[in-house]
Scaffold this active site. Structure first.
Site, mmCIF file in Angstrom:
data_model
loop_
_atom_site.group_PDB
_atom_site.id
_atom_site.type_symbol
_atom_site.label_atom_id
_atom_site.label_comp_id
_atom_site.label_asym_id
_atom_site.label_seq_id
_atom_site.Cartn_x
_atom_site.Cartn_y
_atom_site.Cartn_z
ATOM 1 N N HIS A 150 -20.023 -10.153 -22.965
ATOM 2 C CA HIS A 150 -19.655 -10.489 -21.579
ATOM 3 C C HIS A 150 -19.217 -11.939 -21.404
ATOM 4 C CE1 HIS A 150 -23.662 -11.910 -22.229
ATOM 5 N NE2 HIS A 150 -23.604 -12.614 -21.116
ATOM 6 N N ASP A 151 -19.269 -12.732 -22.463
ATOM 7 C CA ASP A 151 -18.868 -14.140 -22.373
ATOM 8 C C ASP A 151 -17.520 -14.409 -23.034
ATOM 9 O OD1 ASP A 151 -21.274 -14.870 -21.130
ATOM 10 O OD2 ASP A 151 -22.251 -15.371 -23.041
ATOM 11 N N ASP A 200 -20.360 2.493 -10.822
ATOM 12 C CA ASP A 200 -20.932 2.370 -9.476
ATOM 13 C C ASP A 200 -21.182 3.769 -8.911
ATOM 14 O OD1 ASP A 200 -21.607 1.723 -6.890
ATOM 15 O OD2 ASP A 200 -19.528 1.283 -6.279
ATOM 16 N N ASN A 244 -22.753 4.484 -5.899
ATOM 17 C CA ASN A 244 -22.878 4.638 -4.445
ATOM 18 C C ASN A 244 -21.780 3.951 -3.632
ATOM 19 O OD1 ASN A 244 -23.603 2.045 -4.932
ATOM 20 N ND2 ASN A 244 -25.543 2.099 -3.816
ATOM 21 N N GLU A 295 -29.666 -14.838 -29.036
ATOM 22 C CA GLU A 295 -28.355 -15.442 -28.831
ATOM 23 C C GLU A 295 -28.540 -16.917 -29.147
ATOM 24 O OE1 GLU A 295 -24.933 -16.475 -25.580
ATOM 25 O OE2 GLU A 295 -27.029 -16.933 -25.286
ATOM 26 N N ASP A 304 -32.261 -7.933 -21.484
ATOM 27 C CA ASP A 304 -31.869 -9.320 -21.670
ATOM 28 C C ASP A 304 -33.041 -10.191 -21.233
ATOM 29 O OD1 ASP A 304 -30.048 -11.613 -21.910
ATOM 30 O OD2 ASP A 304 -28.477 -10.112 -21.614
ATOM 31 N N ASP A 345 -20.658 0.893 -3.392
ATOM 32 C CA ASP A 345 -20.711 -0.477 -2.848
ATOM 33 C C ASP A 345 -19.915 -1.463 -3.711
ATOM 34 O OD1 ASP A 345 -22.319 -0.756 -5.062
ATOM 35 O OD2 ASP A 345 -24.077 -1.509 -3.980
ATOM 36 N N ASP A 404 -31.603 -14.708 -24.574
ATOM 37 C CA ASP A 404 -30.553 -15.622 -24.127
ATOM 38 C C ASP A 404 -30.806 -17.058 -24.601
ATOM 39 O OD1 ASP A 404 -28.195 -15.726 -22.199
ATOM 40 O OD2 ASP A 404 -29.460 -17.280 -21.304
ATOM 41 N N ASP A 411 -24.363 0.182 -11.187
ATOM 42 C CA ASP A 411 -25.805 0.282 -10.943
ATOM 43 C C ASP A 411 -26.478 1.200 -11.962
ATOM 44 O OD1 ASP A 411 -25.173 2.924 -9.927
ATOM 45 O OD2 ASP A 411 -24.501 1.902 -8.103
HETATM 46 O O1 TEU Z 1 -24.600 -17.776 -22.838
HETATM 47 C C1 TEU Z 1 -24.802 -18.944 -23.550
HETATM 48 C C2 TEU Z 1 -23.622 -19.796 -23.832
HETATM 49 O O2 TEU Z 1 -23.812 -20.962 -24.088
HETATM 50 C C3 TEU Z 1 -22.220 -19.380 -23.849
HETATM 51 O O3 TEU Z 1 -21.934 -18.192 -24.422
HETATM 52 C C4 TEU Z 1 -21.705 -19.542 -22.456
HETATM 53 O O4 TEU Z 1 -21.517 -18.317 -21.857
HETATM 54 C C5 TEU Z 1 -20.416 -20.274 -22.398
HETATM 55 O O5 TEU Z 1 -19.408 -19.483 -22.896
HETATM 56 C C6 TEU Z 1 -20.439 -21.625 -22.985
HETATM 57 O O6 TEU Z 1 -19.183 -22.190 -22.858
HETATM 58 C C7 TEU Z 1 -25.694 -17.123 -22.284
HETATM 59 C C8 TEU Z 1 -25.234 -15.889 -21.554
HETATM 60 O O7 TEU Z 1 -24.676 -14.988 -22.460
HETATM 61 C C9 TEU Z 1 -24.293 -16.302 -20.462
HETATM 62 O O8 TEU Z 1 -23.729 -15.198 -19.797
HETATM 63 C C10 TEU Z 1 -25.064 -17.158 -19.504
HETATM 64 O O9 TEU Z 1 -24.205 -17.672 -18.517
HETATM 65 C C11 TEU Z 1 -25.765 -18.319 -20.205
HETATM 66 O O10 TEU Z 1 -26.419 -17.946 -21.397
HETATM 67 C C12 TEU Z 1 -26.825 -18.913 -19.302
HETATM 68 O O11 TEU Z 1 -27.871 -18.000 -19.141
HETATM 69 CA CA CA Z 2 -23.512 0.479 -6.664
#
Ligand code: TEU
Ligand code: CA
Length: 538
Positions: A320-321, A22, A24, A251, A99, A26, A198, A30
């Site tokens: 991130h999931d 970050d 700035n 993905e 993405d 907030d 995605d 960013d």
């Molecule tokens: O994720 C798709 C997805 O089906 C899984 O990885 C989901 O995050 C979840 O764990 C299912 O139980 C992609 C993105 O990576 C995710 O961040 C998004 O929320 C999702 O698509 C919708 O765009």
């Molecule tokens: Ca920021």
């Protein structure tokens, strides 16, 4: 001989922009923050950055609900900042991929707003349907658990496979295809080097008929890797992508190696590689909420299967999931460092393009969440709500969510040992892990034997090794929970040894020079807990 591409030996680093840096105060990461860390990323040795969504979005799913495909969310900065990021990265030899979220838009996208207002042209961008016998139009299940049909007035609904603020696009409509082609061109013309696509294998729904009833995702047979999807991917490549020097990684949820192989078969000309999920599902039954104890051998078997059956893999242990890999497949306690190095080394030695998720290179761990109040993730909240309606006890609900919430990966990047980890000077949008006091980049920079130094050295090694970058893969026999494989190119052969367990393991000694290891360079017949070695065998 396979043609060699830059995106194959390039190493990708995924940035979750909200949580990276970050600039700035907030509390939200960013683009200027990312720019300020480019030298760090360069020093790590990565060559491609994948940015999770930075587009305008109401942030129901942190940007995976897009309201303008060709803009930048003001939280992240401006389009000038984005142009500067692309240029500054390029000056350091780093490319950027975006993405691409085209299964759905936000319900606040102008297309959907016009659709809701009754414009027939835009209604056909989405799936609006009448109810059936006083019920919703079909029996499908959602990726976030719960409903896939949201009512909009008079016995009418729209389809959303994810959150209700993420209406699915109708890919039967040629106008949707044309719009998305324009989006691709817009970013490629700016110098973007490709896209992470995605849930790309579920965009084309064959029919909206009822699905075969199953534990989760009822209806999936009607939209998983359909012929229509293959056709769209081929056309996107022919009409747009092939005109640029770029690549795509899909993905692809719920795919087996056969489907994955088709989606990235070079002759078919669809995607360049895909993220499989089978290895990520090695510690669950059916759905990710039902965890079983982690067994290293199961992870090994699934990784090995994908190595053998896929032409070119996209290798990852975090994103991130997913919860943090040390917490899940390693040890967050006393053996955190050795296990983080072993997992990092493994990921960088498998055959394919390697993906590193922010913070993985310093061995960041899961967050000690205490209750749902600590969690932002829309998926966690929707699942909680559905489980509540099913009558599940609060303590049970919480025990499922506590382990699997996607927020484990989304806590801010830990740059320094300050209270807020050097991520922000304001109030962070999601709490910083208190272990930033000792797990942070600044501390790692001071250490020659830390996790970060290991990653740098491992990346250098990979870059200097033909075998690791391009060589064939062959698994060797090994004791349970130990993963041993060879990578062999014309001029070089290396053997990679990973003890994925917390116990010592006896092995047949592998002779040769140790190129890297997480316990020094002692080449014996015993692998210590989480020991990792790469040995030059010829
Ligand atoms: O994720 C798709 C997805 O089906 C899984 O990885 C989901 O995050 C979840 O764990 C299912 O139980 C992609 C993105 O990576 C995710 O961040 C998004 O929320 C999702 O698509 C919708 O765009
Ligand atoms: Ca920021």
């Amino acid at each position: 001989m396979m043609q060699k591409h830059w995106w194959q030996n390039g190493i990708v680093y995924q940035i979750y922009p909200r949580s990276f840096c970050d600039s700035n105060g907030d509390g939200i990461g960013d683009i200027p923050g990312i720019i300020s860390k480019l030298d760090y990323l360069k020093s790590l040795g990565v060559d491609i950055l994948w940015l999770s969504p930075v587009y305008p979005s109401p942030n129901c799913d942190n940007g995976y609900d897009i309201s303008d495909y060709c803009g930048i969310h003001p939280d992240f900065g401006t389009m000038e900042d984005m142009d500067r990021l692309i240029a500054e990265a390029k000056a350091r030899g780093i490319r950027i991929i975006m993405d691409l979220v085209i299964n759905h838009t936000s319900d606040e996208h102008p297309w959907f707003k016009k659709a809701l207002a009754g414009d027939p042209e835009y209604r056909d961008y989405y799936y609006f349907r009448k109810g059936k016998d006083g019920k919703v139009p079909n029996n499908w299940g959602s990726f976030f658990a719960g409903d896939v049909w949201e009512p909009v007035g008079d016995d009418e609904y729209y389809l959303h496979l994810f959150a209700k603020k993420q209406p699915d696009l109708n890919w039967h409509n040629p106008k949707v295809y044309d719009e998305i082609c324009d989006v691709l061109r817009f970013w490629l013309d700016k110098g973007i080097a490709g896209f992470r696509c995605d849930v790309i294998n579920i965009i084309y729904k064959n029919t909206l008929a009822d699905g075969k009833k199953q534990l989760a995702l009822t209806g999936i047979e009607h939209y998983l890797s359909t012929e229509g999807c293959h056709d769209i991917l081929q056309r996107l490549r022919k009409d747009v992508l092939s005109k640029y020097d770029c690549f795509t990684v899909g993905e692809t949820v719920m795919v087996d190696t056969k489907m994955a192989g088709d989606l990235c078969n070079r002759e078919r000309g669809e995607l360049d590689m895909v993220f499989g999920f089978e290895h990520m599902e090695c510690d669950q039954i059916g759905v990710k909420w039902f965890k079983v104890p982690y067994r290293p051998q199961k992870l090994i078997d699934r990784l090995d299967k994908w190595q053998r059956e896929i032409q070119w893999a996209a290798n990852y242990l975090e994103n991130h999931d997913q919860p943090r890999s040390v917490s899940r497949f390693g040890d967050e306690g006393g053996m955190r460092e050795v296990s983080a190095k072993m997992l990092g080394g493994l990921n960088l030695c498998l055959r394919g393009t390697a993906y590193i998720y922010e913070g993985q290179e310093i061995g960041m761990t899961n967050y000690p969440f205490r209750s749902l109040d600590d969690i932002e993730d829309v998926e966690s909240h929707t699942v909680n709500e559905t489980a509540r309606k099913m009558g599940m006890w609060p303590s049970l609900r919480w025990s499922l969510i506590r382990k699997t919430s996607r927020d484990h990966a989304r806590t801010p990047m830990q740059w320094t040992g300050d209270e807020l980890g050097g991520f922000t000077t304001g109030k962070p949008w999601l709490a910083v892990n208190p272990n930033c006091s000792f797990i942070n980049v600044a501390a790692e920079e001071e250490r020659a034997d830390g996790v970060l130094s290991f990653y740098r050295e491992m990346i250098r090694l990979r870059r200097s090794s033909n075998a690791l970058q391009w060589g064939d893969y062959r698994k060797l026999s090994s004791p349970k929970d130990v993963y041993i494989f060879e990578r062999e190119a014309e001029d070089e052969k290396v053997t990679v040894l990973c003890n994925m367990s917390r116990k010592e393991k006896r092995i047949d000694p592998v002779d040769g020079e140790i190129l890297i290891g997480n316990y020094g360079d002692e080449n014996g017949a015993v692998l210590k807990p989480y020991e990792f070695r790469v040995v030059k065998t010829s």
